[in-house]
Design a protein around this motif. Sequence first.
Motif, mmCIF file in Angstrom:
data_model
loop_
_atom_site.group_PDB
_atom_site.id
_atom_site.type_symbol
_atom_site.label_atom_id
_atom_site.label_comp_id
_atom_site.label_asym_id
_atom_site.label_seq_id
_atom_site.Cartn_x
_atom_site.Cartn_y
_atom_site.Cartn_z
ATOM 1 N N GLU A 147 38.446 37.221 34.888
ATOM 2 C CA GLU A 147 37.211 37.398 35.649
ATOM 3 C C GLU A 147 37.430 38.203 36.927
ATOM 4 O O GLU A 147 36.685 39.146 37.214
ATOM 5 C CB GLU A 147 36.611 36.034 35.981
ATOM 6 C CG GLU A 147 35.280 36.114 36.700
ATOM 7 C CD GLU A 147 34.612 34.754 36.813
ATOM 8 O OE1 GLU A 147 34.276 34.367 37.944
ATOM 9 O OE2 GLU A 147 34.436 34.096 35.772
ATOM 10 N N GLU A 148 38.435 37.838 37.714
ATOM 11 C CA GLU A 148 38.676 38.537 38.977
ATOM 12 C C GLU A 148 39.051 39.998 38.740
ATOM 13 O O GLU A 148 38.648 40.878 39.505
ATOM 14 C CB GLU A 148 39.777 37.828 39.767
ATOM 15 C CG GLU A 148 39.376 36.454 40.276
ATOM 16 C CD GLU A 148 38.132 36.502 41.152
ATOM 17 O OE1 GLU A 148 38.005 37.462 41.947
ATOM 18 O OE2 GLU A 148 37.286 35.611 41.038
ATOM 19 N N ASN A 149 39.832 40.263 37.686
ATOM 20 C CA ASN A 149 40.205 41.645 37.386
ATOM 21 C C ASN A 149 38.990 42.471 36.981
ATOM 22 O O ASN A 149 38.865 43.638 37.365
ATOM 23 C CB ASN A 149 41.247 41.675 36.260
ATOM 24 C CG ASN A 149 42.580 41.116 36.684
ATOM 25 O OD1 ASN A 149 42.925 41.157 37.858
ATOM 26 N ND2 ASN A 149 43.336 40.574 35.747
ATOM 27 N N VAL A 150 38.101 41.863 36.200
ATOM 28 C CA VAL A 150 36.888 42.582 35.785
ATOM 29 C C VAL A 150 36.029 42.897 37.000
ATOM 30 O O VAL A 150 35.573 44.035 37.193
ATOM 31 C CB VAL A 150 36.084 41.744 34.763
ATOM 32 C CG1 VAL A 150 34.727 42.379 34.502
ATOM 33 C CG2 VAL A 150 36.862 41.621 33.459
ATOM 34 N N VAL A 151 35.796 41.902 37.850
ATOM 35 C CA VAL A 151 34.929 42.099 39.013
ATOM 36 C C VAL A 151 35.511 43.150 39.959
ATOM 37 O O VAL A 151 34.798 44.041 40.437
ATOM 38 C CB VAL A 151 34.725 40.755 39.754
ATOM 39 C CG1 VAL A 151 33.978 40.972 41.061
ATOM 40 C CG2 VAL A 151 33.960 39.784 38.872
ATOM 41 N N SER A 152 36.818 43.058 40.236
ATOM 42 C CA SER A 152 37.430 44.031 41.152
ATOM 43 C C SER A 152 37.396 45.439 40.574
ATOM 44 O O SER A 152 37.164 46.413 41.293
ATOM 45 C CB SER A 152 38.873 43.621 41.470
ATOM 46 O OG SER A 152 39.654 43.579 40.291
ATOM 47 N N SER A 153 37.607 45.568 39.251
ATOM 48 C CA SER A 153 37.572 46.886 38.621
ATOM 49 C C SER A 153 36.176 47.486 38.679
ATOM 50 O O SER A 153 36.003 48.689 38.931
ATOM 51 C CB SER A 153 38.036 46.796 37.165
ATOM 52 O OG SER A 153 39.379 46.372 37.078
#
Length: 527
Positions: A239-245
């Motif tokens: 989730e955090e990787n998707v949001v930051s990307s």
Amino acid sequence: MSDFHVRSVETGQTKIRNVPIAVTPEGFWCCPAPVVFQRNIKHLNSQSKQKSSSHTNLAGQKSTNTSGEKRQPAHQLKSKAVSEDQRCPESDNLGSNPAMTPESVVAKSNSGNPQRKISVCFGKPDSGDLKVVLSGKENIVVRMNVHRNVLAEHSSFFSEKLSRQSPVVCIEIGDCEDVEIYVEAIGLMYCKEIKQKLIKQSVPHVLRILKVAEALGFDLCIKSCLDYLEAVPWVRDEEENVVSSILCLGNDKYGISSILKRVSSDISNPPNDTLSRILELVLKSTDDKGRREMKSLVLKLLKENNQWIRGSADICTETLYNSCRSSLQSLLLMFKEACEPGFSEKDLGSKETITRKIALEADNLLWLVEILSDRHIADEFVVIWSNQEGLASLHSKLPIVSRHLVSCITARLFVGIGQGEILPSKDTRQMLLQVWLQPLFDDYSWLQHGCRAFDRKVVEEGIGRTILTLPLEDQQTMMLSWLGSFLKVGDNCPNLQRAFEVWWRRTFIRPYLEQQGNSLHLHGKVT
């Protein structure tokens, strides 16, 4: 699927490997399996180490290794466009020989020492009008025979490079952080339905494609990646990787707000109605297992998000205290009903129903007190609980099996005060001890043997410390009252000997020491 040959050229030996690669309807070879690069990297690194060791033993020197060069971010492409008047290094020689398409070769550095490289070529030399050379980590060099009109149509990066006056025959992109994905992204420019190619791909893999697509200005691929990410489930770590990307795109022209709505809301404050509804559902649950599990889960989540909730303390506090008052009112009504003269004459089923409701409301209050204490907002509840003289007077009239959970609430408040989680006023602490200490003494034996979660040492420490926060005269009253109970029932009463020792020193030893100290001080002045 079609196969291509990866050939490793070494002195005195040649090894050939067949690696599967997808072919587009247009006949373009794209999207190589990662095994193409990974296996050959391991293979050539192994050979490089053996060869390096051999050179060191024979010549006393090691070969030059440039694999540790600094990488460049994907969004800052180091590129060079080569016109017809210039030469695209090594690519023409490689492309002119069909037998060497695609292949892995060994290049040499300027110093004459061998430098290992995997050099793979995709596409037939005569099928395209443009060469793209990708240089990446682990000394990978990929050469692609492509079509300038396809790349210019789909990529703003390639369109800008190809818009120069002199005809460009070769575009070199150096320091590629993810060569595999660059090859795949260029291959996707030949696909009509990019989203279909992403199905069954992992979320981390699609994020890699998204990053390269952004660097190349491949808008159609970016949109397809975002459509995929909007529809596919994410696990917690993703989730955090998707949001930051997605936030790195920094532009809502792709509709990133619709994806971010999965994890954020337009509401600026936590929804009080939702929290209130959750508490109501948990507190009114009639299934023991479900209520127990959800109480544990909600308490854990509130603790994890403690800092976030403190930003809206007024909303959360009001909701929690409304639930406390409701449960306390129900508990008092059940106590009164159970203490009515004709209650003992009722049938067993009716009495068990009341007993169950009392246990349920007491357990609800204990859970709410745990939440309030953890958030350091339980001071007001201590005031409310200390003023329940009516409930405390009814306490002794009920069987201990029905009332003992009420004493667990009192014990939890003493623990909170003793540990500094709750800071009520002196008058409130006095009232709490006067109203609820004796009922706790009466139930203590049952609490030790009938409650698994009851920690005797922690509770006794909390009671003792609470008593020691009072003025010394009040400490004496409480300690003498405790001593009378302890000498009658022993272990069936809280053991407050540690607090008794402190009170004793304050009462009998400290005055003597102070008097002796004052005498020495006066004597020193006289002399």
